[in-house]
Each structure stands twice: as C-alpha cells, then as structure tokens.
Design a protein around this motif. Structure first.
Motif, PDB file in Angstrom:
ATOM      1  N   ALA A 168      -1.168 -28.003 -13.834  1.00 42.24           N
ATOM      2  CA  ALA A 168       0.055 -27.257 -13.546  1.00 42.24           C
ATOM      3  C   ALA A 168       0.979 -27.307 -14.763  1.00 42.24           C
ATOM      4  O   ALA A 168       1.341 -28.395 -15.226  1.00 42.24           O
ATOM      5  CB  ALA A 168       0.772 -27.827 -12.328  1.00 42.24           C
ATOM      6  N   LYS A 169       1.329 -26.123 -15.273  1.00 42.93           N
ATOM      7  CA  LYS A 169       2.255 -26.036 -16.403  1.00 42.93           C
ATOM      8  C   LYS A 169       3.560 -25.396 -15.945  1.00 42.93           C
ATOM      9  O   LYS A 169       3.574 -24.252 -15.504  1.00 42.93           O
ATOM     10  CB  LYS A 169       1.665 -25.195 -17.536  1.00 42.93           C
ATOM     11  N   PRO A 170       4.665 -26.128 -16.027  1.00 43.32           N
ATOM     12  CA  PRO A 170       5.957 -25.523 -15.694  1.00 43.32           C
ATOM     13  C   PRO A 170       6.363 -24.518 -16.763  1.00 43.32           C
ATOM     14  O   PRO A 170       5.874 -24.581 -17.903  1.00 43.32           O
ATOM     15  CB  PRO A 170       6.907 -26.720 -15.672  1.00 43.32           C
ATOM     16  N   PRO A 171       7.257 -23.579 -16.429  1.00 41.85           N
ATOM     17  CA  PRO A 171       7.625 -22.508 -17.376  1.00 41.85           C
ATOM     18  C   PRO A 171       8.641 -22.964 -18.414  1.00 41.85           C
ATOM     19  O   PRO A 171       9.743 -22.426 -18.514  1.00 41.85           O
ATOM     20  CB  PRO A 171       8.202 -21.433 -16.449  1.00 41.85           C
ATOM     21  N   ILE A 231       6.414 -32.640 -10.714  1.00 45.40           N
ATOM     22  CA  ILE A 231       5.042 -32.175 -10.489  1.00 45.40           C
ATOM     23  C   ILE A 231       4.101 -33.357 -10.278  1.00 45.40           C
ATOM     24  O   ILE A 231       3.232 -33.330  -9.402  1.00 45.40           O
ATOM     25  CB  ILE A 231       4.565 -31.292 -11.657  1.00 45.40           C
ATOM     26  N   THR A 251       2.358 -29.684 -19.614  1.00 50.29           N
ATOM     27  CA  THR A 251       1.381 -29.582 -18.537  1.00 50.29           C
ATOM     28  C   THR A 251       1.095 -30.946 -17.912  1.00 50.29           C
ATOM     29  O   THR A 251       0.973 -31.959 -18.607  1.00 50.29           O
ATOM     30  CB  THR A 251       0.071 -28.972 -19.058  1.00 50.29           C
ATOM     31  N   ASP A 271       5.716 -22.298  -6.611  1.00 47.23           N
ATOM     32  CA  ASP A 271       6.802 -22.523  -7.569  1.00 47.23           C
ATOM     33  C   ASP A 271       6.440 -22.203  -9.014  1.00 47.23           C
ATOM     34  O   ASP A 271       7.324 -21.925  -9.832  1.00 47.23           O
ATOM     35  CB  ASP A 271       7.269 -23.980  -7.495  1.00 47.23           C
ATOM     36  N   PHE A 272       5.147 -22.269  -9.330  1.00 49.51           N
ATOM     37  CA  PHE A 272       4.726 -22.117 -10.725  1.00 49.51           C
ATOM     38  C   PHE A 272       3.570 -21.125 -10.834  1.00 49.51           C
ATOM     39  O   PHE A 272       2.677 -21.104  -9.995  1.00 49.51           O
ATOM     40  CB  PHE A 272       4.283 -23.472 -11.308  1.00 49.51           C
ATOM     41  N   ASP A 273       3.600 -20.318 -11.891  1.00 49.38           N
ATOM     42  CA  ASP A 273       2.550 -19.316 -12.090  1.00 49.38           C
ATOM     43  C   ASP A 273       1.264 -19.934 -12.641  1.00 49.38           C
ATOM     44  O   ASP A 273       0.163 -19.533 -12.262  1.00 49.38           O
ATOM     45  CB  ASP A 273       3.029 -18.219 -13.051  1.00 49.38           C
TER      46      ASP A 273
END
Length: 281
Positions: A168-171, A231, A251, A271-273
């Motif tokens: 999961a990588k936040p924007p 996360i 990430t 929440d995250f793409d």
C-alpha cells in the motif's frame, strides 16, 4: 532477434539498517531484500537512435531515467553501434521505496546482454549495475538476498517465494536524499537482527521472520508522514504477521498467511489507489 520483452519485479526490504556514511558520500547499508510479483514490463528493440516510451507512471523520459542511462552505459562500454528503443509499462508505483526505476535499469542491462549476444559474465553485469544505482545489482540477482556495502555486495539466500504480501502506497512523495540527510544514527534505538532473519529464511519460518521486520529509516519518514504508521496499524489489525515500510518509503507492506489479506486489501482500497496483492518470488 530484434527485440526482447522482460518482466521486472519490485523489491521490498525485509530489514534495513544504516551503519554509517561512507567517504564516497553513500551510506553503508545492511539489508535483506526480496523481489515480489508486482512487476513492470519492458521491451527493448534495436534501433538507429535511443528513445524511451512509458505507459503509466510519471517518470523522466530523458537521460535522468536510469533505464535509459543503463542502456547508454552498456552501449558505450561494449562499443555497440546504433541505438535502442525502450518501452516501459509501469505497474510499480513511482518514488515508492520499491525500486521501480532500478528494476527497469536491471531489465535493460539483462535485455541488452541477451539481445546483442554479449555473453557477459555475472561479475561484468553486476559491475555495470553498480554504476547505475545501489539497488540495481540486487535487481539483477532477484529472489531473496543479503545486501551490504552501498547495496552492491549481494549474497543470494534461500528462496522465500510464495508468501503473500500486501502493498500500500499513500499518495505522498518522499525524497530519499531528505530521509538520509535527516537520519540520526545515534538516536536509533531498535535495529534489525539479521542473524535471526537469516535463520528464519533458512528454515522458511515466515511467522518469526514477520515478527522481526525492522527498517531504521522509519525513524525519519514516519514522523514526517504519520499515514505510514496508520497503514501499518491497519494491516496488523487485519491479521498481518508483520508490517513495515519499504526502503525510504512511503510504501508499506504486510505479510499475510490467509484470506484476511483480501479483507485488508478491500479496506485500504477505500482510502488509497495504489494497493496491491503480491507474492514473494
């Protein structure tokens, strides 16, 4: 053969310790890296000039791109005439701590060696890789490996392939240079115990390995971006065996054993793409 297509995997750091700054300006690292099934696809084709085309991902298309830099270094070093057309399908998030650029460069080096029948030995390929970037030698090796020096000293380890990983990588964007510049080695309280991890890898003990994931760069990146810790906590609440930031971030990955990875994936996608289910390979 006029062209070749290769899959280029992302990497995660199962551990990452920084031992100090070297006289050449790089940092001395001690890390265990693992490739995963999240992959870019590159195609290289013989041409009269150098060109680069990218689908997906906002990355440089000029000589700042290390895949193109790797191609030109190979051509200059081994006196290859003409040029090369490079096409990259970006599936690995950019500036994420997953070595997306480095793996593309490794793929170009490997592809040129095959396409032009250079028959280079492993040492020659690794030497070229080390000139391009610190993660590139490992991405030539792939699998599971202990990496030291600035990353160019690569010791292959027993395979950990098949274990489930949630990415999961936040924007947000993280500057690797800024992270290293703000690292206070004297203030690090918890460091990886790679001896334990090496035993876990030798025994394929994913449970104990997951409980001993440590990345000292979290001491810099998490205070800057608290979403990384959020996360990690979400993954742990959904049953991850362990979770950690990869590289300099942002990430996060969690190691899972069962279908709880699907529930966590669905939750995080709200929440995250950039969320992916992958396996170690």
């Amino acid at each position: 053969m006029k062209s070749i297509t290769l899959n280029c995997p992302a990497k995660i750091n199962l551990s990452l310790d920084i031992l100090g700054k070297r006289s050449d300006g790089y940092h001395e690292i001690d890390t265990i890296m693992q490739t995963i099934s999240l992959e870019d696809v590159i195609r290289i084709e013989k041409s009269n000039e150098f060109s680069l085309e990218v689908k997906g991902g906002d990355i440089p298309l000029d000589d700042r791109n290390i895949a193109l830099k790797a191609a030109k270094l190979m051509f200059d070093t081994y006196k290859i005439g003409g040029g090369l057309s490079v096409y990259i399908e970006k599936n690995i998030p950019v500036a994420a701590g997953l070595a997306g650029g480095s793996t593309d460069a490794a793929g170009v080096i490997e592809g040129i060696n095959t396409l032009y029948c250079l028959n280079l030995c492993k040492k020659d390929l690794m030497d070229i890789a080390a000139m391009i970037g610190s993660d590139v030698p490992f991405l030539m090796e792939k699998g599971t490996a202990l990496c030291k020096g600035r990353g160019e000293i690569v010791t292959p380890l027993k395979s950990m392939s098949g274990h489930l990983v949630l990415i999961a990588k936040p924007p947000i964007s993280v500057s690797t240079k800024e992270v290293f510049n703000n690292l206070k080695l004297e203030k690090i309280k918890k460091r990886p115990n790679n001896d334990i991890l090496l035993d876990c890898i030798d025994d394929n003990n994913i449970d104990l390995l997951s409980k001993n994931l440590v990345n000292v760069l979290e001491t810099v990146t998490i205070p800057m971006h608290r979403v990384i810790e959020d996360i990690k906590n979400i993954m742990n609440e959904f049953g991850a065996l362990g979770s950690i930031m990869s590289g300099s971030g942002p990430t996060v990955f969690g190691i899972f054993k069962d279908k709880s990875i699907d529930d966590c994936y669905n939750y995080l996608k709200g929440d995250f793409d950039e969320v992916y289910i992958a396996t170690m390979k």
